[in-house]
Write a protein that holds these residues in place. Structure first.
Motif, PDB file in Angstrom:
ATOM      1  N   ALA A 165       0.017  48.917  57.362  1.00 29.95           N
ATOM      2  CA  ALA A 165       1.400  47.940  58.800  1.00 29.95           C
ATOM      3  C   ALA A 165       1.709  47.099  56.825  1.00 29.95           C
ATOM      4  CB  ALA A 165       0.228  46.957  59.020  1.00 29.95           C
ATOM      5  N   GLY A 166       1.355  47.460  55.764  1.00 30.86           N
ATOM      6  CA  GLY A 166       1.757  46.826  54.688  1.00 30.86           C
ATOM      7  C   GLY A 166       0.313  46.768  53.358  1.00 30.86           C
ATOM      8  N   VAL A 167       1.254  45.472  52.215  1.00 29.37           N
ATOM      9  CA  VAL A 167       0.141  45.957  51.162  1.00 29.37           C
ATOM     10  C   VAL A 167      -0.345  43.641  50.715  1.00 29.37           C
ATOM     11  CG1 VAL A 167      -0.304  45.258  48.766  1.00 29.37           C
ATOM     12  CG2 VAL A 167       0.499  47.608  50.322  1.00 29.37           C
ATOM     13  N   VAL A 168      -1.135  43.186  50.754  1.00 23.80           N
ATOM     14  CA  VAL A 168      -1.658  41.824  50.342  1.00 23.80           C
ATOM     15  C   VAL A 168      -2.073  41.965  49.390  1.00 23.80           C
ATOM     16  CG1 VAL A 168      -2.392  39.695  51.028  1.00 23.80           C
ATOM     17  CG2 VAL A 168      -1.420  41.228  53.181  1.00 23.80           C
ATOM     18  N   ILE A 169      -1.998  40.833  48.190  1.00 27.84           N
ATOM     19  CA  ILE A 169      -2.606  41.021  46.997  1.00 27.84           C
ATOM     20  C   ILE A 169      -3.477  39.925  47.556  1.00 27.84           C
ATOM     21  CG2 ILE A 169      -2.694  40.198  44.891  1.00 27.84           C
ATOM     22  CD1 ILE A 169       1.078  40.568  45.159  1.00 27.84           C
ATOM     23  N   GLY A 170      -4.452  40.452  47.363  1.00 30.68           N
ATOM     24  CA  GLY A 170      -5.968  39.665  48.126  1.00 30.68           C
ATOM     25  C   GLY A 170      -6.486  38.194  47.316  1.00 30.68           C
ATOM     26  N   SER A 171      -5.770  38.154  45.666  1.00 23.39           N
ATOM     27  CA  SER A 171      -6.097  36.987  45.288  1.00 23.39           C
ATOM     28  C   SER A 171      -5.394  37.057  43.957  1.00 23.39           C
ATOM     29  CB  SER A 171      -7.863  37.058  44.255  1.00 23.39           C
ATOM     30  OG  SER A 171      -8.077  36.605  44.093  1.00 23.39           O
ATOM     31  N   TRP A 172      -4.787  36.597  44.269  1.00 29.13           N
ATOM     32  CA  TRP A 172      -3.220  36.153  43.418  1.00 29.13           C
ATOM     33  C   TRP A 172      -3.773  35.022  42.208  1.00 29.13           C
ATOM     34  CZ3 TRP A 172       0.416  38.741  41.205  1.00 29.13           C
ATOM     35  CH2 TRP A 172       1.714  37.899  40.376  1.00 29.13           C
ATOM     36  N   PRO A 173      -3.907  35.206  41.120  1.00 25.27           N
ATOM     37  CA  PRO A 173      -4.037  34.578  40.227  1.00 25.27           C
ATOM     38  C   PRO A 173      -3.483  32.432  39.611  1.00 25.27           C
ATOM     39  CG  PRO A 173      -3.894  36.280  38.644  1.00 25.27           C
ATOM     40  CD  PRO A 173      -3.848  36.083  40.304  1.00 25.27           C
ATOM     41  N   ALA A 174      -3.701  31.506  39.656  1.00 25.77           N
ATOM     42  CA  ALA A 174      -2.963  30.827  39.328  1.00 25.77           C
ATOM     43  C   ALA A 174      -2.468  30.951  38.730  1.00 25.77           C
ATOM     44  CB  ALA A 174      -3.861  29.279  39.179  1.00 25.77           C
ATOM     45  N   ALA A 175      -2.864  31.583  37.265  1.00 26.73           N
ATOM     46  CA  ALA A 175      -2.158  31.799  35.692  1.00 26.73           C
ATOM     47  C   ALA A 175      -2.148  32.621  35.779  1.00 26.73           C
ATOM     48  CB  ALA A 175      -3.107  31.025  34.639  1.00 26.73           C
ATOM     49  N   PRO A 176      -1.766  34.024  36.654  1.00 26.41           N
ATOM     50  CA  PRO A 176      -0.844  35.668  36.230  1.00 26.41           C
ATOM     51  C   PRO A 176      -0.677  35.394  34.681  1.00 26.41           C
ATOM     52  CG  PRO A 176       0.823  34.697  37.329  1.00 26.41           C
ATOM     53  CD  PRO A 176      -0.002  33.679  37.322  1.00 26.41           C
ATOM     54  N   ASP A 177      -1.404  37.119  34.771  1.00 26.44           N
ATOM     55  CA  ASP A 177      -0.438  37.261  32.855  1.00 26.44           C
ATOM     56  C   ASP A 177       0.295  38.249  33.499  1.00 26.44           C
ATOM     57  OD1 ASP A 177      -2.548  39.589  34.387  1.00 26.44           O
ATOM     58  OD2 ASP A 177      -3.539  40.149  33.187  1.00 26.44           O
ATOM     59  N   LEU A 178       0.806  39.084  32.337  1.00 24.63           N
ATOM     60  CA  LEU A 178       2.043  39.847  32.326  1.00 24.63           C
ATOM     61  C   LEU A 178       2.132  40.608  33.743  1.00 24.63           C
ATOM     62  CD1 LEU A 178       4.963  40.848  31.004  1.00 24.63           C
ATOM     63  CD2 LEU A 178       3.431  41.819  29.792  1.00 24.63           C
ATOM     64  N   ALA A 179       0.446  41.407  33.511  1.00 26.59           N
ATOM     65  CA  ALA A 179       0.521  43.190  34.543  1.00 26.59           C
ATOM     66  C   ALA A 179       1.026  41.966  35.668  1.00 26.59           C
ATOM     67  CB  ALA A 179      -1.106  43.555  34.381  1.00 26.59           C
ATOM     68  N   ALA A 180       0.078  41.252  36.091  1.00 27.11           N
ATOM     69  CA  ALA A 180      -0.025  40.820  37.885  1.00 27.11           C
ATOM     70  C   ALA A 180       1.388  40.654  37.974  1.00 27.11           C
ATOM     71  CB  ALA A 180      -1.182  39.946  38.011  1.00 27.11           C
ATOM     72  N   ARG A 181       2.401  39.799  36.793  1.00 29.01           N
ATOM     73  CA  ARG A 181       3.658  39.854  37.487  1.00 29.01           C
ATOM     74  C   ARG A 181       4.614  40.650  37.205  1.00 29.01           C
ATOM     75  NH1 ARG A 181       2.932  35.728  32.922  1.00 29.01           N
ATOM     76  NH2 ARG A 181       4.596  36.829  31.632  1.00 29.01           N
ATOM     77  N   CYS A 182       4.151  41.721  36.779  1.00 32.87           N
ATOM     78  CA  CYS A 182       5.318  43.067  36.582  1.00 32.87           C
ATOM     79  C   CYS A 182       4.857  43.598  38.219  1.00 32.87           C
ATOM     80  CB  CYS A 182       4.742  43.757  35.646  1.00 32.87           C
ATOM     81  SG  CYS A 182       5.545  42.571  33.919  1.00 32.87           S
ATOM     82  N   ASN A 183       3.291  44.026  38.267  1.00 32.14           N
ATOM     83  CA  ASN A 183       3.114  44.738  39.492  1.00 32.14           C
ATOM     84  C   ASN A 183       3.725  43.718  40.648  1.00 32.14           C
ATOM     85  OD1 ASN A 183       1.444  46.509  38.407  1.00 32.14           O
ATOM     86  ND2 ASN A 183      -0.395  45.230  37.973  1.00 32.14           N
ATOM     87  N   VAL A 184       3.584  42.548  40.996  1.00 32.93           N
ATOM     88  CA  VAL A 184       4.258  42.274  42.054  1.00 32.93           C
ATOM     89  C   VAL A 184       5.966  42.967  42.313  1.00 32.93           C
ATOM     90  CG1 VAL A 184       5.708  40.123  42.918  1.00 32.93           C
ATOM     91  CG2 VAL A 184       4.313  39.612  42.220  1.00 32.93           C
ATOM     92  N   LEU A 185       6.627  42.602  41.124  1.00 36.84           N
ATOM     93  CA  LEU A 185       7.791  43.506  40.984  1.00 36.84           C
ATOM     94  C   LEU A 185       7.606  45.017  41.704  1.00 36.84           C
ATOM     95  CD1 LEU A 185       9.874  42.316  38.666  1.00 36.84           C
ATOM     96  CD2 LEU A 185      10.070  41.591  40.603  1.00 36.84           C
ATOM     97  N   ASP A 186       7.117  45.671  41.061  1.00 40.81           N
ATOM     98  CA  ASP A 186       5.939  47.469  41.617  1.00 40.81           C
ATOM     99  C   ASP A 186       5.692  47.373  42.387  1.00 40.81           C
ATOM    100  OD1 ASP A 186       7.286  48.959  38.760  1.00 40.81           O
ATOM    101  OD2 ASP A 186       5.606  47.894  38.025  1.00 40.81           O
ATOM    102  N   LEU A 187       5.281  46.575  43.433  1.00 41.79           N
ATOM    103  CA  LEU A 187       4.181  46.755  44.787  1.00 41.79           C
ATOM    104  C   LEU A 187       5.422  46.054  45.354  1.00 41.79           C
ATOM    105  CD1 LEU A 187       1.155  44.847  44.424  1.00 41.79           C
ATOM    106  CD2 LEU A 187       1.439  47.198  44.709  1.00 41.79           C
ATOM    107  N   MET A 188       6.704  45.431  45.296  1.00 36.97           N
ATOM    108  CA  MET A 188       7.614  45.197  46.410  1.00 36.97           C
ATOM    109  C   MET A 188       8.736  46.360  46.159  1.00 36.97           C
ATOM    110  SD  MET A 188       9.214  41.481  45.237  1.00 36.97           S
ATOM    111  CE  MET A 188      10.291  41.723  46.293  1.00 36.97           C
TER     112      MET A 188
END
Length: 254
Positions: A165-188
């Motif tokens: 049904a899809g993928v949900v990021i379960g705990s998005w940090p208030a101050a995301p690091d580089l890996a988290a920001r890049c992962n958004v694009l890769d997950l999309m």
């Protein structure tokens, strides 16, 4: 969708809060909702389990727990060590079929990841979903390592011919690091499953009133919300957090 399984790429990735958010959205649309936890582990008698926690946050849902084992282990191991009967995939399927007759939506939250064993025969949440022909929502962490774990879970779903049904990021940090920001694009850009939500870190600590008011902001329309993946990605890439600050939301009324 009448039945939705919620799994994760591991433990402590936000499955319960995501389940509660989906339930809150359905309740806001005047739907009737049941939340099922097939095997609750690591919780003693009298403690709040995941189904009850989802109900506390989301509102008036039917919370059902099929089995409870005190040690924080995989369900099969916890049942064996406690000397108790394990839950099985057919057990889960029967309960869910009955609940789906009286509810618009039945949410089934697994323990740990998709292939964690329910019993010593090796039956899993995936087996229960296959018996019902139900889709599976995958909850993932934001940071480093999530892409491989997500890909493995999606591959396991495809191998078993289960709909994701899809993928949900379960705990998005208030101050995301580089890996988290890049992962958004890769997950999309994951072809086999869309990115359909991001729940802010600490959402489970909101008051129920604040949680219910915000829940649809975290989930895409396919899950009953108004979250937009493209807009979220743009906000994360220009250095903003991508979600509204929890500090600005009321915390009273627990």
């Amino acid at each position: 969708m009448r039945v939705l399984f919620v799994t994760g790429t591991g433990t402590e990735v936000g499955k319960t809060v995501v389940t509660a958010a989906v339930a809150a959205g359905a309740l806001a649309r005047d739907g009737t909702v049941a939340v099922v936890k097939p095997a609750q582990t690591g919780v003693s008698a009298g403690e709040l389990g995941d189904a009850a926690e989802a109900a506390r946050l989301a509102g008036p849902v039917t919370a059902v727990e099929l089995a409870r084992f005190p040690e924080p282990l995989a369900p099969a191991t916890a049942a064996r060590r406690a000397g108790l009967d394990p839950v099985t995939a057919p057990d889960v399927a029967v309960v869910i079929r009955n609940l789906s007759v009286a509810h618009d939506l039945v949410l089934v939250e697994g323990a740990g990841g998709l292939l964690v064993h329910f019993d010593d025969r090796g039956t899993t949440l995936a087996d229960a979903a296959r018996l019902l022909g139900a889709p599976v929502l995958v909850v993932v962490p934001a940071g480093l390592g999530t892409l491989n774990a997500t890909a493995l879970t999606l591959e396991a779903l495809r191998t078993r011919r289960l709909e994701c049904a899809g993928v949900v990021i379960g705990s998005w940090p208030a101050a995301p690091d580089l890996a988290a920001r890049c992962n958004v694009l890769d997950l999309m850009n994951t072809r086999s499953a869309p990115l359909v939500g991001a729940v802010p870190q600490g959402a489970g600590r909101l008051s129920p009133t604040a949680f219910r008011a915000a829940a649809t902001d975290w989930l895409a329309p396919v899950l009953g919300g108004r979250w937009d993946a493209e807009a979220f990605a743009m906000r994360t890439q220009d250095g903003r957090s991508g979600v509204a600050s929890l500090a600005r939301r009321p915390r009273s009324g627990r």
